[in-house]
Motif scaffolding. Sequence first.
Motif, PDB file in Angstrom:
ATOM      1  N   LEU A 263      -4.163  10.683  -4.149  1.00 31.80           N
ATOM      2  CA  LEU A 263      -2.639  10.331  -4.519  1.00 31.80           C
ATOM      3  C   LEU A 263      -2.127   9.862  -3.279  1.00 31.80           C
ATOM      4  O   LEU A 263      -1.156   9.013  -3.345  1.00 31.80           O
ATOM      5  N   GLU A 264      -2.233  10.564  -2.023  1.00 34.17           N
ATOM      6  CA  GLU A 264      -1.436  10.133  -0.915  1.00 34.17           C
ATOM      7  C   GLU A 264      -1.717   8.639  -0.465  1.00 34.17           C
ATOM      8  O   GLU A 264      -0.822   7.804  -0.004  1.00 34.17           O
ATOM      9  N   ILE A 265      -2.930   8.408  -0.642  1.00 34.22           N
ATOM     10  CA  ILE A 265      -3.518   6.877  -0.401  1.00 34.22           C
ATOM     11  C   ILE A 265      -2.775   5.908  -1.382  1.00 34.22           C
ATOM     12  O   ILE A 265      -2.306   4.956  -1.121  1.00 34.22           O
ATOM     13  N   TYR A 266      -2.990   6.321  -2.600  1.00 28.22           N
ATOM     14  CA  TYR A 266      -2.182   5.444  -3.565  1.00 28.22           C
ATOM     15  C   TYR A 266      -0.677   5.258  -3.455  1.00 28.22           C
ATOM     16  O   TYR A 266      -0.184   4.095  -3.823  1.00 28.22           O
ATOM     17  N   ASP A 267      -0.192   6.432  -2.987  1.00 24.40           N
ATOM     18  CA  ASP A 267       1.343   6.349  -2.669  1.00 24.40           C
ATOM     19  C   ASP A 267       1.606   5.038  -1.480  1.00 24.40           C
ATOM     20  O   ASP A 267       2.330   4.119  -1.659  1.00 24.40           O
ATOM     21  N   GLU A 268       0.519   4.923  -0.470  1.00 20.86           N
ATOM     22  CA  GLU A 268       0.678   4.123   0.453  1.00 20.86           C
ATOM     23  C   GLU A 268       0.511   2.617  -0.060  1.00 20.86           C
ATOM     24  O   GLU A 268       0.968   1.570   0.174  1.00 20.86           O
ATOM     25  N   VAL A 269      -0.648   2.351  -1.127  1.00 21.64           N
ATOM     26  CA  VAL A 269      -1.060   1.360  -1.565  1.00 21.64           C
ATOM     27  C   VAL A 269       0.218   0.776  -2.775  1.00 21.64           C
ATOM     28  O   VAL A 269       0.530  -0.145  -2.642  1.00 21.64           O
ATOM     29  N   LEU A 270       0.903   1.817  -3.298  1.00 21.81           N
ATOM     30  CA  LEU A 270       1.801   1.353  -4.099  1.00 21.81           C
ATOM     31  C   LEU A 270       3.024   0.693  -3.362  1.00 21.81           C
ATOM     32  O   LEU A 270       3.606  -0.307  -3.611  1.00 21.81           O
ATOM     33  N   GLU A 271       3.239   1.284  -2.160  1.00 17.59           N
ATOM     34  CA  GLU A 271       4.359   0.827  -1.228  1.00 17.59           C
ATOM     35  C   GLU A 271       3.901  -0.606  -0.921  1.00 17.59           C
ATOM     36  O   GLU A 271       4.807  -1.361  -0.751  1.00 17.59           O
ATOM     37  N   LEU A 272       2.788  -0.949  -0.458  1.00 13.56           N
ATOM     38  CA  LEU A 272       2.362  -2.026   0.062  1.00 13.56           C
ATOM     39  C   LEU A 272       2.547  -3.309  -1.260  1.00 13.56           C
ATOM     40  O   LEU A 272       3.103  -4.226  -0.704  1.00 13.56           O
ATOM     41  N   ASN A 273       2.325  -2.898  -2.226  1.00 11.47           N
ATOM     42  CA  ASN A 273       2.269  -3.716  -3.374  1.00 11.47           C
ATOM     43  C   ASN A 273       3.884  -3.997  -3.937  1.00 11.47           C
ATOM     44  O   ASN A 273       4.119  -5.058  -4.139  1.00 11.47           O
ATOM     45  N   LEU A 274       4.715  -3.131  -3.829  1.00 10.54           N
ATOM     46  CA  LEU A 274       5.802  -2.887  -4.177  1.00 10.54           C
ATOM     47  C   LEU A 274       6.580  -4.105  -2.989  1.00 10.54           C
ATOM     48  O   LEU A 274       7.369  -4.880  -3.284  1.00 10.54           O
ATOM     49  N   ASN A 275       6.326  -3.937  -1.647  1.00 10.41           N
ATOM     50  CA  ASN A 275       6.917  -4.742  -0.513  1.00 10.41           C
ATOM     51  C   ASN A 275       6.460  -6.212  -0.825  1.00 10.41           C
ATOM     52  O   ASN A 275       7.202  -6.823  -0.306  1.00 10.41           O
ATOM     53  N   SER A 276       5.344  -6.437  -1.198  1.00  9.85           N
ATOM     54  CA  SER A 276       4.806  -7.691  -1.327  1.00  9.85           C
ATOM     55  C   SER A 276       5.007  -8.348  -2.698  1.00  9.85           C
ATOM     56  O   SER A 276       4.618  -9.513  -2.874  1.00  9.85           O
ATOM     57  N   ASN A 277       5.521  -7.690  -3.702  1.00 10.85           N
ATOM     58  CA  ASN A 277       6.029  -7.974  -5.058  1.00 10.85           C
ATOM     59  C   ASN A 277       4.753  -8.491  -5.591  1.00 10.85           C
ATOM     60  O   ASN A 277       4.607  -9.274  -6.302  1.00 10.85           O
ATOM     61  N   ASN A 278       3.661  -7.619  -5.263  1.00 12.11           N
ATOM     62  CA  ASN A 278       2.237  -8.010  -5.918  1.00 12.11           C
ATOM     63  C   ASN A 278       2.324  -7.289  -7.363  1.00 12.11           C
ATOM     64  O   ASN A 278       1.501  -6.139  -7.603  1.00 12.11           O
ATOM     65  N   THR A 279       2.400  -8.076  -8.577  1.00 11.77           N
ATOM     66  CA  THR A 279       2.306  -7.515 -10.068  1.00 11.77           C
ATOM     67  C   THR A 279       0.810  -7.032 -10.172  1.00 11.77           C
ATOM     68  O   THR A 279       0.836  -6.091 -10.759  1.00 11.77           O
ATOM     69  N   THR A 280      -0.081  -7.784  -9.607  1.00 11.41           N
ATOM     70  CA  THR A 280      -1.463  -7.443 -10.365  1.00 11.41           C
ATOM     71  C   THR A 280      -1.931  -6.175  -9.430  1.00 11.41           C
ATOM     72  O   THR A 280      -2.525  -5.187 -10.064  1.00 11.41           O
ATOM     73  N   GLY A 281      -1.332  -6.216  -8.140  1.00 12.93           N
ATOM     74  CA  GLY A 281      -1.649  -4.695  -7.265  1.00 12.93           C
ATOM     75  C   GLY A 281      -1.008  -3.760  -7.828  1.00 12.93           C
ATOM     76  O   GLY A 281      -1.698  -2.603  -7.996  1.00 12.93           O
ATOM     77  N   LEU A 282       0.185  -3.717  -8.347  1.00  7.10           N
ATOM     78  CA  LEU A 282       1.084  -2.826  -8.855  1.00  7.10           C
ATOM     79  C   LEU A 282       0.291  -2.313 -10.333  1.00  7.10           C
ATOM     80  O   LEU A 282       0.138  -1.083 -10.297  1.00  7.10           O
ATOM     81  N   ALA A 283      -0.143  -2.977 -10.905  1.00  4.39           N
ATOM     82  CA  ALA A 283      -0.885  -2.784 -12.283  1.00  4.39           C
ATOM     83  C   ALA A 283      -2.014  -2.271 -11.938  1.00  4.39           C
ATOM     84  O   ALA A 283      -2.416  -1.084 -12.657  1.00  4.39           O
ATOM     85  N   GLY A 284      -2.891  -2.639 -10.951  1.00  7.48           N
ATOM     86  CA  GLY A 284      -3.958  -1.786 -10.392  1.00  7.48           C
ATOM     87  C   GLY A 284      -3.600  -0.415  -9.798  1.00  7.48           C
ATOM     88  O   GLY A 284      -4.357   0.446 -10.287  1.00  7.48           O
ATOM     89  N   VAL A 285      -2.792  -0.376  -8.969  1.00  4.06           N
ATOM     90  CA  VAL A 285      -2.444   1.016  -8.534  1.00  4.06           C
ATOM     91  C   VAL A 285      -2.013   1.798  -9.530  1.00  4.06           C
ATOM     92  O   VAL A 285      -2.446   3.295  -9.610  1.00  4.06           O
ATOM     93  N   TYR A 286      -1.097   1.532 -10.510  1.00  2.00           N
ATOM     94  CA  TYR A 286      -0.748   2.379 -11.703  1.00  2.00           C
ATOM     95  C   TYR A 286      -1.852   2.723 -12.575  1.00  2.00           C
ATOM     96  O   TYR A 286      -1.964   4.023 -12.854  1.00  2.00           O
TER      97      TYR A 286
END
Length: 182
Positions: free
Chosen positions: A110-133
């Motif tokens: 969960l700690e790692i996914y929090d960081e991945v989520l932040e990266l995808n939010l900052n880059s506006n990466n919809t595919t990445g956000l869907a993946g991390v969710y």
Amino acid sequence: KELKHTDKICSFNNILGLSYFYLSKYTEATTYFKKSLIQAKQNGDDVSIVNATVNLGMVYYYSKFYDIALDILIEGVELAKTQKLTNQYSIGLSLMASVYLELKKYDRVLEIYDEVLELNLNSNNTTGLAGVYNDYGITYKRMKKYNQALEYFNKALVLANKDGNLQFKKNIVHNLGTISML
């Protein structure tokens, strides 16, 4: 001209490694990723070093050599972070989380996914956000926290619908279905 030649050899070995990986021939994939890594280090090409390292970690993960996978992935992720290779950093982190998930170290996942989520939010990466969710959903499902899993699978599905990737959408719907059957 010699540097271009060695760059091509490095890239070719990485492509061969990926080809064997997709054929589930992990021994052969490992051989070519190692060759790619050696050549990338000789060339001083940090991007190729990160790619080969993360790919090598991926093969060890799929081969269920989790400790080796983690050691290699940590090396690749650290280099990706220092070189500001955001995409490779995110991919490496996600693979690390997958390893920790298999080891049932859910807090770390969960700690790692929090960081991945932040990266995808900052880059506006919809595919990445869907993946991390979707990944959060899988993690909560494994933790038997089904309401949280459903919440994240639904978030992933909304974004996958916007993105239009049918295969990804199918995977998320499947994940939702497995929760509904419990």
